[in-house]
Design a protein around this motif. Structure first.
Motif, PDB file in Angstrom:
ATOM      1  N   HIS B 264      -1.660   2.876  -3.154  1.00  0.00           N
ATOM      2  CA  HIS B 264      -1.590   2.172  -1.648  1.00  0.00           C
ATOM      3  C   HIS B 264      -3.085   2.903  -1.019  1.00  0.00           C
ATOM      4  CE1 HIS B 264       2.253   2.356  -1.891  1.00  0.00           C
ATOM      5  NE2 HIS B 264       2.748   2.853  -2.620  1.00  0.00           N
ATOM      6  N   ALA B 265      -3.847   3.528  -1.621  1.00  0.00           N
ATOM      7  CA  ALA B 265      -4.997   4.082  -1.044  1.00  0.00           C
ATOM      8  C   ALA B 265      -5.975   4.213  -2.177  1.00  0.00           C
ATOM      9  CB  ALA B 265      -4.902   5.178   0.109  1.00  0.00           C
ATOM     10  N   SER B 266      -6.935   4.117  -1.166  1.00  0.00           N
ATOM     11  CA  SER B 266      -8.040   4.839  -2.896  1.00  0.00           C
ATOM     12  C   SER B 266      -8.691   5.970  -2.471  1.00  0.00           C
ATOM     13  CB  SER B 266      -9.513   3.384  -2.162  1.00  0.00           C
ATOM     14  OG  SER B 266     -10.288   4.347  -1.178  1.00  0.00           O
ATOM     15  N   TYR B 269     -10.514   6.417   1.160  1.00  0.00           N
ATOM     16  CA  TYR B 269      -9.478   6.154   2.270  1.00  0.00           C
ATOM     17  C   TYR B 269      -8.513   7.718   2.841  1.00  0.00           C
ATOM     18  CZ  TYR B 269      -5.339   5.188   5.230  1.00  0.00           C
ATOM     19  OH  TYR B 269      -4.654   4.852   5.735  1.00  0.00           O
TER      20      TYR B 269
ATOM     21  N   VAL C 659      -8.963   5.435  12.450  1.00  0.00           N
ATOM     22  CA  VAL C 659      -9.076   6.201  10.720  1.00  0.00           C
ATOM     23  C   VAL C 659      -8.157   5.792   9.304  1.00  0.00           C
ATOM     24  CG1 VAL C 659      -9.153   8.139   9.720  1.00  0.00           C
ATOM     25  CG2 VAL C 659     -10.801   7.811  11.972  1.00  0.00           C
ATOM     26  N   LEU C 704       1.655  -6.161  -6.173  1.00  0.00           N
ATOM     27  CA  LEU C 704       0.146  -5.339  -6.832  1.00  0.00           C
ATOM     28  C   LEU C 704       0.556  -5.790  -8.278  1.00  0.00           C
ATOM     29  CD1 LEU C 704      -2.566  -4.544  -5.440  1.00  0.00           C
ATOM     30  CD2 LEU C 704      -1.684  -2.661  -5.676  1.00  0.00           C
ATOM     31  N   THR C 782      -2.598  -3.411   4.827  1.00  0.00           N
ATOM     32  CA  THR C 782      -1.853  -2.639   5.331  1.00  0.00           C
ATOM     33  C   THR C 782      -2.949  -1.392   5.300  1.00  0.00           C
ATOM     34  OG1 THR C 782      -3.236  -1.869   2.523  1.00  0.00           O
ATOM     35  CG2 THR C 782      -0.624  -3.283   2.845  1.00  0.00           C
ATOM     36  N   SER C 784      -4.393   1.329   4.205  1.00  0.00           N
ATOM     37  CA  SER C 784      -5.804   1.395   3.561  1.00  0.00           C
ATOM     38  C   SER C 784      -6.615   0.425   4.016  1.00  0.00           C
ATOM     39  CB  SER C 784      -4.849   1.805   1.889  1.00  0.00           C
ATOM     40  OG  SER C 784      -4.686   0.603   1.769  1.00  0.00           O
ATOM     41  N   VAL C 785      -6.370  -0.766   3.858  1.00  0.00           N
ATOM     42  CA  VAL C 785      -7.060  -2.206   4.116  1.00  0.00           C
ATOM     43  C   VAL C 785      -7.569  -2.274   5.119  1.00  0.00           C
ATOM     44  CG1 VAL C 785      -6.912  -4.417   3.950  1.00  0.00           C
ATOM     45  CG2 VAL C 785      -6.009  -3.591   2.618  1.00  0.00           C
ATOM     46  N   GLY C 787      -8.169   0.725   7.111  1.00  0.00           N
ATOM     47  CA  GLY C 787      -9.208   1.976   7.540  1.00  0.00           C
ATOM     48  C   GLY C 787     -11.223   2.122   6.787  1.00  0.00           C
ATOM     49  N   ASP C 788     -10.165   0.998   5.058  1.00  0.00           N
ATOM     50  CA  ASP C 788     -11.354   0.807   4.515  1.00  0.00           C
ATOM     51  C   ASP C 788     -12.792   0.073   4.858  1.00  0.00           C
ATOM     52  OD1 ASP C 788     -10.356   2.775   3.057  1.00  0.00           O
ATOM     53  OD2 ASP C 788      -9.955   0.900   1.467  1.00  0.00           O
TER      54      ASP C 788
END
Lengths: 166, 294, 798
Positions: B264-266, B269, C659, C704, C782, C784-785, C787-788
């Motif tokens: 879901h997240a790095s 992140y 963020v 995924l 998403t 995280s996509v 946000g990154d």
């Protein structure tokens, strides 16, 4: 392994049955008692299709073993209205077409009914919170929220004094 | 998705729970709300030989509040804790965090103790226990002990509880400090009801002149268990919690944290979000304290 | 707005089927229990690519309650492979892996036991020895000649690759003022109904008949099932009255049903195969399009888009499934609602070590619409032109219909500009702009998304001959039968299953409209496959058009019979009478009439009073060919794909947390024109649901995989379907441009919302990101996509 005698009061009627320890409550209701209105969508506690009223509270019946419920009182979708009739909430779901395939519907009714039992005039946000643990893939939730609002109005209207000024 | 076979016992007392745990030779599992345990069992990721049901033990239920602490017995439903007005008054942060646990149906069944015992990295109650320095009581046939929360979680889904111990209650101390207290809880979850990718909780106490006398900030979801950074909290104490103080504290957190990466997240992140959420909760807690009447 | 004077059609009426679901008395496949029924458990490959060395079922068979374990060898010996739909005869796909497992989760063996729990116990005891192979998970790498093919007999991972050129593409590109090129990525998601797939199979030895109850929505299901099981179609009875708990395309468990049928036949007892959620997600073969679009557009200074080059590469997973053909349907709306002079389209379907796809709502159109709308926005950005203005200029105008697009389909009707304008008004677009700008001034990332998209409807299968010249299918008919009993009660018989689209309401409303009888008094049945007339199932937004049209056709036959009987009874010629409310009245003196009850009785009992040559009884069937159907593609691949084209324009406001990357949607307004709505509540419901589904595809949902082909989002804790919190309150604005091709002017609407929603949300996100100089053409976006992505510039700033 262990097999257990189970006595349950479901929709006002007492049922007795046997279940191995590992049988979930939803499987017992469906497969042993043949109350198939309660559905299973994920069996891991996310989708809410298996929602029932357990001792007055909406819960997921896939996250409990039947043996744990021995002695409990339960309401399923089949018990929301007298046989052959629809409750105000069910009727409002019909009026707004708050369902399509009908698979999540029993869980939605349970979640909404327990909201209305506690809160006669919920806001949209409160309705959305109440059904947030019940996934629906057909409706986008809009007509469900409309149905619960309509039911709230009708239910409160029943209790309201008659107005003469229209 | 059917659980592997097991034996079931409904325990009538904590003593019976301990006896049953002993009898299972390390292979017994306590079930309270089951909201975490049952999915693991039906996916066969957990296979206890004996399942011990504590839901009918009345001495494991209830909330007791005095001026020192809020004590929540292990099998108290999250719903009951969330709807306890006295609890919200005594420890507002607890109520704010409980409101973010799952959704109505899981709160109706899920328990406060169960959430702690499972120690999911993202569980709100675990973070609350961490920031409030909770004391967790565990009982076994050998007696009982109190575990400070900082020693409780050993990692994701692992705790200091032994396989013969039953968590019986958790005590959340109330700060004995003169001053104005402010609290905040925030979290980032993809869907609102999901487990948080990152959660943050903060409680501060300000004196009459607005100087911070005590501050705790905790982060959940980012590491295998909730964390606090001493240097960050120390950076706040003695300041007026100006924006520069909060930013400096948040930077200390950012530099100290070692987040996980999942689908879901790095880690990057989570690090950014942890910093941001810590800022948000510190800001809200400060403002709440400033607005509070003494 | 054209309004016909309907009696029941277009009126608010309570859907017929709702009541049984509200009472908890729907009958879904999981609810079916037959005495003596056994349960199937499945052994799935843990490897995404592996040779199966051996399978040892001894321990499993020794478990009490276990009846049978079958493996790929049994299946290869006892069944025929499933067909791919392509001209690729060496592709073989069996229901259990035949020597090679090609994706993680592929079924390797099946266990039959007294209970599902025991079957799962036994499945764990089946010992499989695997020899892992090196998987390929990247579709572009899979195309390379160095990549070993998943299906060595086929010789390549490319299942299908073809380029069509419609019109003067190169000339138009050379002549245009500007050209852009970009890549758009639609990652793998699906419809993921809350009910998994299930099937109950019972073999009756004495009758030599296989009864099948399945959660099915699939054309040609029983034909294909019979073929794979090596029995004639008339040895299979599929019960289409099973309630289906959502489908939106994917409920096509042919694999499951072949296995269930094989097991039931072999054991001689009823067998239930019910996917659990984990099996459904990774082994249900029901994932959706997974597409890379390389888009090129040629356009002029005035914003007019002249020509497109589209290369669509689809990662179809381990087996063909319906994936390749899902590249075909978009040919029928390949330039969207826009006046584009010429189009080049290259469609490529590639195998990788992932779960196969199934047909997903829109059959490839939603990803294509996303790519097209992204293209329009990129053109606008390139020219510094407003995104609304460029659409206004390029949209086909109302006076241009019927409108022929370069790829050979003619759009039936529409009034795109009016729908767009109504949507803008309802959305208070100017206020939205102020709100966005104020939010931006306050430091927020705020954006407005819009999309103008088509929903081709009427579900034809012209993509089949387009993708496989040996397939000469030119009809995709649908039938309906109406029967009136001796006391005048009406039954409509439809010939397929239903999964939430309200077909019973549709058929009753149409029959009631034609026969002027109250739809609430009309019963609608689902024939089983042996008694059914032809059907091609509810695919491709077709049932309002096809079941509606067929029922209207049958109703008109009944009406004609009733009129003839009445005229004879009155002793006058047919043109001297007219049909009114089911009665037949004399035109010249309406007080003289023959009642419905009398006419029905004549039809059933009084042969002597029937017009000469009329069959006794009162019943009629009508089989409707798809309007505009009946022709094969021409040599350049031009073809009329679907007959009717619904239009939708979305306007959505979005804010993105700088963020966390979290997107908050709403207000959300959609203008929708699907011609005449048979039942507005049903159409609106599907549209709301389609938008929610689109929100999932745009922001949350993704199958995924890691680099080794392991599925990382195989539970409902990881595959994130929007809840009531994530779907904003949507406002729908109706418009009606009737189709000239259908019985009442209706078009399809089952894919509404989903076909334009993801594009609009992507547009809003990009608008919000634009002040940062960022853009993204990849779904799902998403947190995280995003946000990154935002961090790449925010980090530079700080």
């Amino acid at each position: 392994m262990s097999e257990h005698d189970i006595t349950l009061k479901v929709n006002g009627r007492t049922y007795r049955g046997k279940a191995s320890a590992r049988m979930t409550l939803v499987d017992f209701l469906r497969d042993e008692l043949r109350l198939t209105g309660t559905h299973t969508g994920c069996e891991h506690g996310v989708c809410g299709a298996c929602s029932i009223i357990f001792e007055g509270q909406a819960i997921r019946s896939c996250l409990m073993f039947a043996v744990q419920a021995d002695g409990a009182s339960i309401t399923t979708v089949e018990g929301l209205a007298e046989p052959g009739t629809l409750s105000v909430l069910q009727d409002c779901f019909w009026e707004t077409h708050a369902l399509q395939c009908g698979f999540c519907t029993p869980g939605m009714l349970i979640a909404s009914q327990t909201l209305l039992d506690k809160n006669r005039l919920p806001t949209d946000e409160e309705i959305r919170e109440a059904i947030s643990g019940n996934l629906c893939r057909c409706t986008g939730y809009k007509q469900i929220v409309d149905a619960v609002k309509l039911a709230a109005q009708r239910l409160s209207g029943l209790n309201a004094p008659v107005k003469s000024d229209g | 998705m059917k659980a592997a076979e097991f034996d079931y016992a409904r325990a009538a007392s904590v003593e019976e729970v301990c006896r049953l745990l002993d009898s299972a030779n390390g292979d017994g599992k306590i079930i309270a709300g089951g909201q975490t345990l049952v999915p693991l069992m039906v996916m066969r990721l957990t296979r206890p030989s004996l399942l011990i049901d504590v839901n009918h033990i009345e001495t494991l239920k209830g909330i007791m509040i005095d001026s020192d602490a809020v004590v929540i017995r292990a099998c108290t439903r999250q719903y009951d804790a969330l709807n306890d007005v006295a609890l919200a008054k005594a420890l507002p942060l607890l109520a704010k965090g409980l409101a973010m646990v799952g959704h109505p149906q899981t709160r109706n069944r899920g328990t406060v103790g169960g959430s702690l015992a499972n120690s999911d990295p993202a569980a709100e109650i675990c973070l609350l226990a961490r920031v409030l320095d909770a004391e967790i009581t565990a009982v076994s046939s050998q007696g009982s002990r109190v575990i400070a929360d900082k020693n409780f979680a050993l990692g994701a889904m692992t705790t200091a509880l032994s396989s013969e111990e039953c968590l019986t209650e958790v005590r959340f101390p109330i700060w004995q400090i003169a001053g104005r207290i402010g609290t905040a809880f925030d979290e980032m979850s993809i869907r609102r009801s999901d487990f948080a990718l990152v959660s943050a909780a903060c409680q501060v106490a300000l004196d009459q002149s607005g100087v911070c006398r005590r501050a705790v900030v905790g982060i959940g979801g980012a590491e295998p268990s909730p964390l606090r950074v001493d240097a960050m909290e120390q950076r706040l104490v003695g300041t007026k919690l100006e924006a520069t103080d909060l930013a400096a504290a948040a930077d200390l957190l950012r530099d100290a944290i070692d987040p996980i990466t999942d689908n879901h997240a790095s880690a990057d992140y989570r690090r950014r979000v942890a910093r941001e959420l810590s800022l948000r909760v510190m800001t809200v807690a400060r403002d709440e304290a400033l607005a509070a009447r003494n | 707005m054209a309004e016909q004077n309907f009696r029941y059609i277009s009126k608010k009426r309570r859907p017929k089927e709702d009541r049984r679901f509200l009472a908890g008395s729907g009958v879904f496949v999981a609810d079916i229990a037959i005495p003596g029924m056994l349960h199937v458990g499945l052994v799935a490959s843990p490897y995404s690519f592996a040779r199966i060395r051996s399978i040892n079922a001894e321990a499993a068979l020794a478990l009490p309650g276990v009846h049978l374990v079958v493996t790929g060898e049994d299946i290869v010996a006892g069944t025929d492979p499933m067909m791919s739909g392509l001209d690729a005869p060496k592709l073989r796909r069996y229901v259990l892996a035949d020597g090679i497992a090609r994706y993680a989760g592929e079924w390797v063996a099946a266990v039959v036991a007294d209970t599902r729990a025991i079957a799962e116990d036994a499945a764990e005891l089946v010992e499989v020895e695997y020899e892992p192979l090196t998987p390929v998970t990247d579709p572009e790498q899979a195309m390379s000649s160095e990549s070993p093919p998943l299906h060595p007999e086929h010789g390549s991972n490319i299942l299908f690759q073809k380029k069509w050129v419609w019109g003067t593409v190169e000339e138009d590109f050379a002549a245009a003022d500007h050209r852009i090129a970009f890549r758009a990525r639609w990652h793998r998601s699906s419809t993921v109904p809350i009910e998994t797939f299930g099937v109950v199979s019972q073999w009756n030895q004495a009758q030599q008949l296989l009864d099948v109850w399945a959660s099915i929505q699939m054309p040609k299901f029983h034909d294909l099932l019979g073929r794979a099981l090596r029995v004639p179609g008339n040895a299979i009875r599929v019960h289409y009255d099973v309630d289906v708990g959502g489908s939106y395309g994917v409920k096509r468990g042919l694999k499951h049903s072949i296995l269930g049928g094989y097991l039931a036949k072999r054991l001689g007892v009823p067998v239930k195969l019910m996917e659990d959620r984990l099996e459904n997600m990774r082994g249900g073969d029901a994932q959706g399009p997974d597409r890379i679009f390389d888009m090129q557009a040629a356009f002029n200074n005035d914003g007019m888009i002249r020509s497109l080059k589209i290369r669509a590469l689809d990662d179809c997973g381990a087996h063909a499934g319906r994936a390749p053909l899902q590249l075909g349907k978009p040919v029928g709306a390949i330039c969207g609602p826009y006046k584009v002079n010429s189009v080049e389209y290259e469609a490529i379907s590639v195998t990788t070590n992932k779960t196969p796809q199934e047909a997903v709502r829109g059959f490839g159109q939603a990803p294509t619409n996303f790519a097209l709308e992204t293209m329009v926005d990129r053109v606008a950005a390139h020219l510094g032109m407003d995104r609304l203005e460029i659409r206004r200029r390029n949209l086909i105008t109302a006076d241009q219909f019927p409108y022929l697009i370069p790829s050979g389909s003619t759009y039936d009707s529409g009034d795109f500009h009016t729908v767009l304008d109504k949507t803008l008004t309802a959305a208070t677009y100017n206020d939205l702009i102020k709100r966005r700008d104020a939010a931006r001034a306050a430091g927020k990332l705020a954006g407005i998304g819009l999309s103008t998209c088509l929903e081709p409807s009427g579900g034809n299968s012209a993509f089949e001959p387009l993708f496989n010249p040996k397939n000469e299918t030119t009809t995709w008919m649908e039938a309906s039968t109406i029967k009136v009993d001796p006391f005048g009660a009406i039954v409509v018989i439809m010939n397929t299953s239903t999964s939430g689209q309200g077909h019973e309401t549709l058929a009753a409303t149409v029959a009631g409209e034609i026969l002027e009888r109250d739809p609430d008094t009309i019963r609608v049945l689902h024939a089983d496959s042996l008694s059914a007339m032809p059907s091609n199932s509810p695919v491709g937004s077709r049932m309002a058009i096809m079941l509606g049209g067929a029922t209207a056709g049958a109703g008109k036959k009944i009406k004609a019979s009733v009129t003839a009987i009445g005229a004879k009874k009155l002793g006058v010629a047919i043109d001297a009478v007219e049909y009114r409310d089911g009665n037949v009245v004399l035109r010249s003196d309406p007080s003289k009439k023959v009642s419905w009850e009398v006419i029905v009785e004549i039809a059933h009992r009084k042969f002597h009073e029937l017009p000469e040559g009329m069959e006794p009884g009162l019943q009629a069937s009508f089989v409707l060919e798809v309007p505009t159907g009946g022709t094969l593609p021409d040599a350049t691949g031009r073809v009329q794909m679907y007959p009717c084209y619904a239009f939708e324009s979305h306007i959505v406001y979005a804010e993105i947390d700088r963020v966390t990357g979290q997107v908050t949607l709403g207000p959300y307004t959609v203008g929708h024109d699907c011609g005449v709505m048979i039942n507005p509540d049903i159409v609106h419901g599907m549209t709301y649901g389609g938008i929610a589904h689109g929100i999932g595809a745009a922001l949350y949902e993704r199958f995924l995989y890691d680099d080794t082909g392991q599925l990382l989002s195989g539970t409902f804790m990881d595959y994130l379907i929007p809840s009531s919190h994530e779907v904003p309150d949507v406002k729908i604005i109706d418009h009606c441009t009737p189709s000239p091709l259908t019985a009442f002017g209706q078009k399809g609407s089952g894919e509404a919302g989903y076909l334009g929603g993801p594009a609009a949300i992507a547009c809003a996100v990009n608008d919000a990101l634009s002040p940062l100089g960022l853009k993204i053409a990849e779904l799902p976006m998403t947190p995280s996509v995003l946000g990154d992505l935002i961090a790449t510039v925010e980090n530079k700033r700080t």
